[in-house]
Design a protein around this motif. Structure first.
Motif, mmCIF file in Angstrom:
data_model
loop_
_atom_site.group_PDB
_atom_site.id
_atom_site.type_symbol
_atom_site.label_atom_id
_atom_site.label_comp_id
_atom_site.label_asym_id
_atom_site.label_seq_id
_atom_site.Cartn_x
_atom_site.Cartn_y
_atom_site.Cartn_z
ATOM 1 N N UNK A 113 -7.710 -4.086 4.262
ATOM 2 C CA UNK A 113 -7.217 -4.909 3.127
ATOM 3 C C UNK A 113 -7.562 -4.251 1.769
ATOM 4 N N UNK A 114 -8.396 -3.227 1.822
ATOM 5 C CA UNK A 114 -8.663 -2.314 0.578
ATOM 6 C C UNK A 114 -7.430 -1.461 0.171
ATOM 7 N N UNK A 115 -6.970 -0.955 1.425
ATOM 8 C CA UNK A 115 -5.871 0.035 1.270
ATOM 9 C C UNK A 115 -4.538 -0.401 1.459
ATOM 10 N N UNK A 116 -4.450 -1.688 1.925
ATOM 11 C CA UNK A 116 -2.995 -2.251 2.150
ATOM 12 C C UNK A 116 -2.334 -1.330 3.346
ATOM 13 N N UNK A 117 -3.247 -0.772 4.318
ATOM 14 C CA UNK A 117 -2.682 0.001 5.369
ATOM 15 C C UNK A 117 -3.358 -0.618 6.893
ATOM 16 N N UNK A 118 -2.774 -0.342 7.907
ATOM 17 C CA UNK A 118 -3.188 -0.943 9.319
ATOM 18 C C UNK A 118 -3.365 -2.574 9.438
#
Length: 244
Positions: free
Chosen positions: A77-82
């Motif tokens: 959620x921090x990065x918007x990835x995976x």
């Protein structure tokens, strides 16, 4: 910058793999489990449960996150990835992540205890946890028959499950005949970020193999933690009931 407090276990490697996949800068703080560092006051201040891994996100006011699944979600959620941002896609990832957290990890962990570490060989317990681990692998294999990854694109759900599945030999669980699971396992293992992640930190013994002197030594060290050697060992098992 993130500080990762960890050790070379499947749960620890989940997070180091994710950090490598996400390209986030982090520093490694290796916790000596055999020495009981996870039970010391400074570590318990981070995680009252005394377990690795733990992260400290210094860019977020030294925010602490423990529990491997919670860390994976936080990083995604921090990065918007995976992990997808839409509700259904996110739910699919969370379902397979919880499958690992509530099933694959605990069953394989208990198989390790009774198959590898516990001083007495309690065969019904070994059989029970190995059989349940195999059943869960068959669930994964059945799903992967029609899906490249567990939940749409490659995600934290794949990372979490793979970190445990790769150690199936250590748990005494065969994956013979599970061709889709093998294909998925090999595809993840080939990823450069995954290869870096499983070396952060490197394991003292290769949990994907079996039967060497280092494995026996590692099992002995792990046994002391499992049975509470610092308190004189586990109490003896009660005798079996008399036959009538």
């Amino acid at each position: 910058m993130i500080t990762l407090h960890t050790a070379a276990t499947p749960n620890g490697h989940k997070v180091s793999i994710a950090l490598e996949e996400l390209g986030l800068p982090y520093q490694l703080r290796v916790v000596d489990l055999a020495a009981g560092e996870q039970k010391r006051a400074d570590f318990l201040a981070l995680n009252p449960n005394g377990r690795i891994p733990v992260i400290v996100d210094h860019a977020a006011g030294d925010f602490v996150v423990f529990e491997s699944g919670a860390i994976l979600v936080y990083l995604a959620e921090k990065t918007g990835q995976l992990m997808p941002s839409d509700a259904k896609g996110r739910s699919r990832v969370m379902q397979w992540l919880m499958f690992q957290m509530g099933g694959v990890g605990p069953m394989m962990g208990q198989a390790n205890v009774f198959y590898r570490y516990f001083p007495q060989k309690i065969q019904p317990a070994i059989d029970r946890y190995q059989a349940e681990g195999r059943r869960l692998f068959e669930v994964l294999d059945g799903h992967l028959k029609n899906h490249e990854w567990l939940a749409g694109d490659y995600s934290i759900a794949d990372i979490a499950n793979w970190a445990w599945v790769r150690t199936h030999r250590w748990s005494g669980i065969a994956i013979d005949g599970l061709d889709h699971l093998r294909r998925w396992r090999d595809a993840i293992r080939a990823r450069p970020a995954v290869q870096r992640g499983i070396e952060r930190p490197p394991a003292k013994v290769d949990l994907t193999r079996d039967g060497d002197a280092r494995a026996a030594e590692f099992s002995t060290q792990a046994r002391s933690m499992v049975v509470g050697a610092d308190q004189g060992g586990a109490p003896p098992l009660p005798p079996p009931p008399a036959r009538r």
